[in-house]
Design a protein around this motif. Structure first.
Motif, PDB file in Angstrom:
ATOM      1  N   LYS A   1       0.851  -1.205   0.000  1.00 35.65           N
ATOM      2  CA  LYS A   1       0.000   0.000   0.000  1.00 35.65           C
ATOM      3  C   LYS A   1       0.884   1.252   0.000  1.00 35.65           C
ATOM      4  O   LYS A   1       0.619   2.221  -0.727  1.00 35.65           O
ATOM      5  CB  LYS A   1      -0.933  -0.012   1.224  1.00 35.65           C
ATOM      6  N   VAL A   2       1.949   1.214   0.802  1.00 34.96           N
ATOM      7  CA  VAL A   2       2.910   2.328   0.824  1.00 34.96           C
ATOM      8  C   VAL A   2       3.509   2.513  -0.576  1.00 34.96           C
ATOM      9  O   VAL A   2       3.711   3.641  -1.036  1.00 34.96           O
ATOM     10  CB  VAL A   2       4.006   2.065   1.891  1.00 34.96           C
ATOM     11  N   ASN A   3       3.760   1.411  -1.271  1.00 34.79           N
ATOM     12  CA  ASN A   3       4.313   1.511  -2.637  1.00 34.79           C
ATOM     13  C   ASN A   3       3.348   2.266  -3.559  1.00 34.79           C
ATOM     14  O   ASN A   3       3.763   3.145  -4.311  1.00 34.79           O
ATOM     15  CB  ASN A   3       4.581   0.109  -3.182  1.00 34.79           C
ATOM     16  N   ASP A   4       2.071   1.924  -3.484  1.00 31.66           N
ATOM     17  CA  ASP A   4       1.076   2.606  -4.338  1.00 31.66           C
ATOM     18  C   ASP A   4       1.075   4.113  -4.066  1.00 31.66           C
ATOM     19  O   ASP A   4       1.028   4.920  -4.983  1.00 31.66           O
ATOM     20  CB  ASP A   4      -0.336   2.061  -4.061  1.00 31.66           C
ATOM     21  N   ILE A   5       1.114   4.443  -2.777  1.00 33.70           N
ATOM     22  CA  ILE A   5       1.023   5.867  -2.398  1.00 33.70           C
ATOM     23  C   ILE A   5       2.295   6.614  -2.801  1.00 33.70           C
ATOM     24  O   ILE A   5       2.245   7.673  -3.434  1.00 33.70           O
ATOM     25  CB  ILE A   5       0.803   6.002  -0.867  1.00 33.70           C
ATOM     26  N   LEU A   6       3.448   6.035  -2.444  1.00 37.69           N
ATOM     27  CA  LEU A   6       4.698   6.793  -2.606  1.00 37.69           C
ATOM     28  C   LEU A   6       5.260   6.731  -4.021  1.00 37.69           C
ATOM     29  O   LEU A   6       5.860   7.705  -4.486  1.00 37.69           O
ATOM     30  CB  LEU A   6       5.741   6.322  -1.591  1.00 37.69           C
ATOM     31  N   ALA A   7       5.057   5.614  -4.732  1.00 37.13           N
ATOM     32  CA  ALA A   7       5.598   5.564  -6.102  1.00 37.13           C
ATOM     33  C   ALA A   7       4.977   6.686  -6.928  1.00 37.13           C
ATOM     34  O   ALA A   7       5.676   7.351  -7.707  1.00 37.13           O
ATOM     35  CB  ALA A   7       5.346   4.195  -6.733  1.00 37.13           C
ATOM     36  N   SER A   8       3.675   6.941  -6.734  1.00 37.17           N
ATOM     37  CA  SER A   8       3.054   7.997  -7.539  1.00 37.17           C
ATOM     38  C   SER A   8       3.438   9.384  -7.025  1.00 37.17           C
ATOM     39  O   SER A   8       3.623  10.314  -7.811  1.00 37.17           O
ATOM     40  CB  SER A   8       1.538   7.814  -7.653  1.00 37.17           C
ATOM     41  N   LEU A   9       3.614   9.513  -5.699  1.00 35.19           N
ATOM     42  CA  LEU A   9       4.073  10.800  -5.141  1.00 35.19           C
ATOM     43  C   LEU A   9       5.446  11.170  -5.734  1.00 35.19           C
ATOM     44  O   LEU A   9       5.663  12.300  -6.187  1.00 35.19           O
ATOM     45  CB  LEU A   9       4.192  10.673  -3.622  1.00 35.19           C
ATOM     46  N   PHE A  10       6.368  10.205  -5.756  1.00 39.31           N
ATOM     47  CA  PHE A  10       7.711  10.486  -6.291  1.00 39.31           C
ATOM     48  C   PHE A  10       7.665  10.667  -7.813  1.00 39.31           C
ATOM     49  O   PHE A  10       8.351  11.535  -8.356  1.00 39.31           O
ATOM     50  CB  PHE A  10       8.701   9.374  -5.907  1.00 39.31           C
ATOM     51  N   ARG A  11       6.843   9.870  -8.492  1.00 37.69           N
ATOM     52  CA  ARG A  11       6.761   9.999  -9.961  1.00 37.69           C
ATOM     53  C   ARG A  11       6.297  11.394 -10.347  1.00 37.69           C
ATOM     54  O   ARG A  11       6.848  12.023 -11.258  1.00 37.69           O
ATOM     55  CB  ARG A  11       5.849   8.926 -10.547  1.00 37.69           C
ATOM     56  N   ASP A  12       5.306  11.897  -9.611  1.00 36.24           N
ATOM     57  CA  ASP A  12       4.798  13.246  -9.896  1.00 36.24           C
ATOM     58  C   ASP A  12       5.878  14.313  -9.682  1.00 36.24           C
ATOM     59  O   ASP A  12       5.762  15.422 -10.210  1.00 36.24           O
ATOM     60  CB  ASP A  12       3.589  13.570  -9.008  1.00 36.24           C
ATOM     61  N   ALA A  13       6.894  13.965  -8.891  1.00 38.76           N
ATOM     62  CA  ALA A  13       7.986  14.918  -8.646  1.00 38.76           C
ATOM     63  C   ALA A  13       9.217  14.550  -9.477  1.00 38.76           C
ATOM     64  O   ALA A  13      10.337  14.994  -9.188  1.00 38.76           O
ATOM     65  CB  ALA A  13       8.321  14.929  -7.156  1.00 38.76           C
ATOM     66  N   GLY A  14       9.031  13.707 -10.500  1.00 40.34           N
ATOM     67  CA  GLY A  14      10.112  13.389 -11.435  1.00 40.34           C
ATOM     68  C   GLY A  14      11.106  12.353 -10.948  1.00 40.34           C
ATOM     69  O   GLY A  14      12.266  12.329 -11.384  1.00 40.34           O
ATOM     70  N   MET A  15      10.655  11.474 -10.034  1.00 41.56           N
ATOM     71  CA  MET A  15      11.582  10.455  -9.493  1.00 41.56           C
ATOM     72  C   MET A  15      10.966   9.057  -9.532  1.00 41.56           C
ATOM     73  O   MET A  15       9.756   8.904  -9.435  1.00 41.56           O
ATOM     74  CB  MET A  15      11.931  10.800  -8.042  1.00 41.56           C
ATOM     75  N   LEU A  16      11.857   8.075  -9.653  1.00 43.83           N
ATOM     76  CA  LEU A  16      11.438   6.675  -9.587  1.00 43.83           C
ATOM     77  C   LEU A  16      11.722   6.151  -8.184  1.00 43.83           C
ATOM     78  O   LEU A  16      12.853   6.292  -7.685  1.00 43.83           O
ATOM     79  CB  LEU A  16      12.241   5.838 -10.587  1.00 43.83           C
ATOM     80  N   LEU A  17      10.709   5.555  -7.551  1.00 46.94           N
ATOM     81  CA  LEU A  17      10.926   4.881  -6.270  1.00 46.94           C
ATOM     82  C   LEU A  17      11.387   3.462  -6.615  1.00 46.94           C
ATOM     83  O   LEU A  17      10.592   2.603  -6.993  1.00 46.94           O
ATOM     84  CB  LEU A  17       9.633   4.860  -5.445  1.00 46.94           C
ATOM     85  N   VAL A  18      12.681   3.243  -6.509  1.00 44.37           N
ATOM     86  CA  VAL A  18      13.297   1.989  -6.969  1.00 44.37           C
ATOM     87  C   VAL A  18      13.037   0.863  -5.979  1.00 44.37           C
ATOM     88  O   VAL A  18      12.574  -0.220  -6.339  1.00 44.37           O
ATOM     89  CB  VAL A  18      14.819   2.206  -7.171  1.00 44.37           C
ATOM     90  N   ASP A  19      13.344   1.121  -4.704  1.00 47.26           N
ATOM     91  CA  ASP A  19      13.086   0.138  -3.635  1.00 47.26           C
ATOM     92  C   ASP A  19      13.121   0.858  -2.292  1.00 47.26           C
ATOM     93  O   ASP A  19      13.531   2.022  -2.210  1.00 47.26           O
ATOM     94  CB  ASP A  19      14.074  -1.048  -3.680  1.00 47.26           C
ATOM     95  N   TYR A  20      12.685   0.174  -1.243  1.00 49.70           N
ATOM     96  CA  TYR A  20      12.701   0.787   0.093  1.00 49.70           C
ATOM     97  C   TYR A  20      12.489  -0.280   1.143  1.00 49.70           C
ATOM     98  O   TYR A  20      12.014  -1.381   0.855  1.00 49.70           O
ATOM     99  CB  TYR A  20      11.610   1.871   0.232  1.00 49.70           C
ATOM    100  N   LYS A  21      12.845   0.101   2.376  1.00 52.47           N
ATOM    101  CA  LYS A  21      12.720  -0.804   3.518  1.00 52.47           C
ATOM    102  C   LYS A  21      11.785  -0.190   4.560  1.00 52.47           C
ATOM    103  O   LYS A  21      11.893   0.993   4.872  1.00 52.47           O
ATOM    104  CB  LYS A  21      14.111  -1.015   4.117  1.00 52.47           C
ATOM    105  N   LEU A  22      10.876  -0.997   5.079  1.00 57.99           N
ATOM    106  CA  LEU A  22       9.981  -0.540   6.152  1.00 57.99           C
ATOM    107  C   LEU A  22      10.115  -1.457   7.368  1.00 57.99           C
ATOM    108  O   LEU A  22      10.445  -2.643   7.228  1.00 57.99           O
ATOM    109  CB  LEU A  22       8.516  -0.559   5.699  1.00 57.99           C
TER     110      LEU A  22
END
Ligand code: ADP
Ligand code: CDP
Length: 236
Positions: A157-178
């Motif tokens: 769910k965090v991926n859905d929210i943040l991948a689009s947040l970063f994409r809208d700011a010109g960035m790719l969310l490649v991977d992350y740790k929670l």
């Protein structure tokens, strides 16, 4: 709310008790570490940037319905959080192949992963955070089956929210740790979300804007974090 004893000093943050037994203070330090603490440096302004960045992301996640430990920013480098019983587990989602995934599986760097892949790691620096699976978690009782299901669902769910947040700011969310923890019978997102614990690439050039700049000695680490914050509209 009063700051009390230091409870734990991790590699990048120090945790303090408060006069409220349910709350902790997280102090984001300038210390930056890689390779399980083998490489450590102080990077000016990083504690402040990460504290502000984390608050911004935690607020976005809360607004999108993800329950987190975050309460409020206290000052430049400190935030108040709910005290969780942390699970000794790291949850990683990957949208693009890189890092340990490529080293372990011999797969090419930079592949789009569709669907994104999910991995559990045991949080244990001495053992270099080994990869584990659902059965290890159940057999050793590091979490329940229900918690495993929740960790996966929440991390995606965090991926859905943040991948689009970063994409809208010109960035790719490649991977992350929670990391997650228990609080009054619920599972909440704990720890942090900052460029220390994720990979972010410029969407056009694929320039690295995260801690890989430190790991790989590329320089401009804090400047990259500031650029990410500025693109997202995080006030530093
Ligand atoms: P590390 O443990 O990897 O060196 P840090 O320097 O970031 O990491 O230390 C912060 C520690 O605080 C971590 O062990 C993390 O699991 C723990 N922590 C984060 N959020 C909470 C929370 N809300 N309640 C209790 N512990 C937390
Ligand atoms: O960094 P490395 O290549 O060793 O590990 P990885 O498994 O490729 O890391 C996947 C993602 O999780 C990256 O965004 C890391 O920054 C993050 N991570 C982390 O924040 N803390 C860890 N202990 C391990 C990974």
């Amino acid at each position: 709310m009063k700051k009390q004893d230091e409870l734990f000093a991790g590699k990048a943050k120090t945790v303090y008790a408060t006069d409220d037994a349910d709350k902790l203070i997280l102090h984001f330090r300038n210390d930056t570490s890689a390779f399980d603490g083998e490489k450590i440096e102080q990077l000016d302004r990083k504690g402040r940037i990460n504290n502000r960045f984390n608050a911004f992301i935690m607020e976005k996640l809360k607004a999108a319905g993800v329950a987190t430990h975050f309460e409020k920013i206290l000052n430049d480098e400190e935030s108040l959080v709910k005290k969780l019983e942390m699970l000794p587990i790291e949850c990683v989602v990957r949208n693009i192949s890189t890092g340990s995934l490529c080293r372990r599986l011999g797969v090419e760097e930079g592949l789009d992963l569709n669907p994104p892949t999910f991995e559990f790691f045991l949080k244990n620096d001495e053992l270099h955070d080994p990869m584990i699976n659902d059965y290890h978690i159940l057999s050793f009782k590091w979490a329940t089956g229900d918690e495993i299901t929740q960790m996966k669902a929440l991390t995606f769910k965090v991926n859905d929210i943040l991948a689009s947040l970063f994409r809208d700011a010109g960035m790719l969310l490649v991977d992350y740790k929670l990391e997650f923890g228990r609080y009054r019978g619920a599972l909440l997102l704990g720890d942090e979300f900052t460029p220390d614990g994720c990979r972010l690439w410029d969407i056009e050039t694929r320039k690295k804007l995260d801690k890989d700049r430190f790991r790989q000695g590329l320089g401009g680490v804090v400047e990259a974090y500031e650029e990410v914050a500025q693109r997202l509209g995080v006030s530093l």
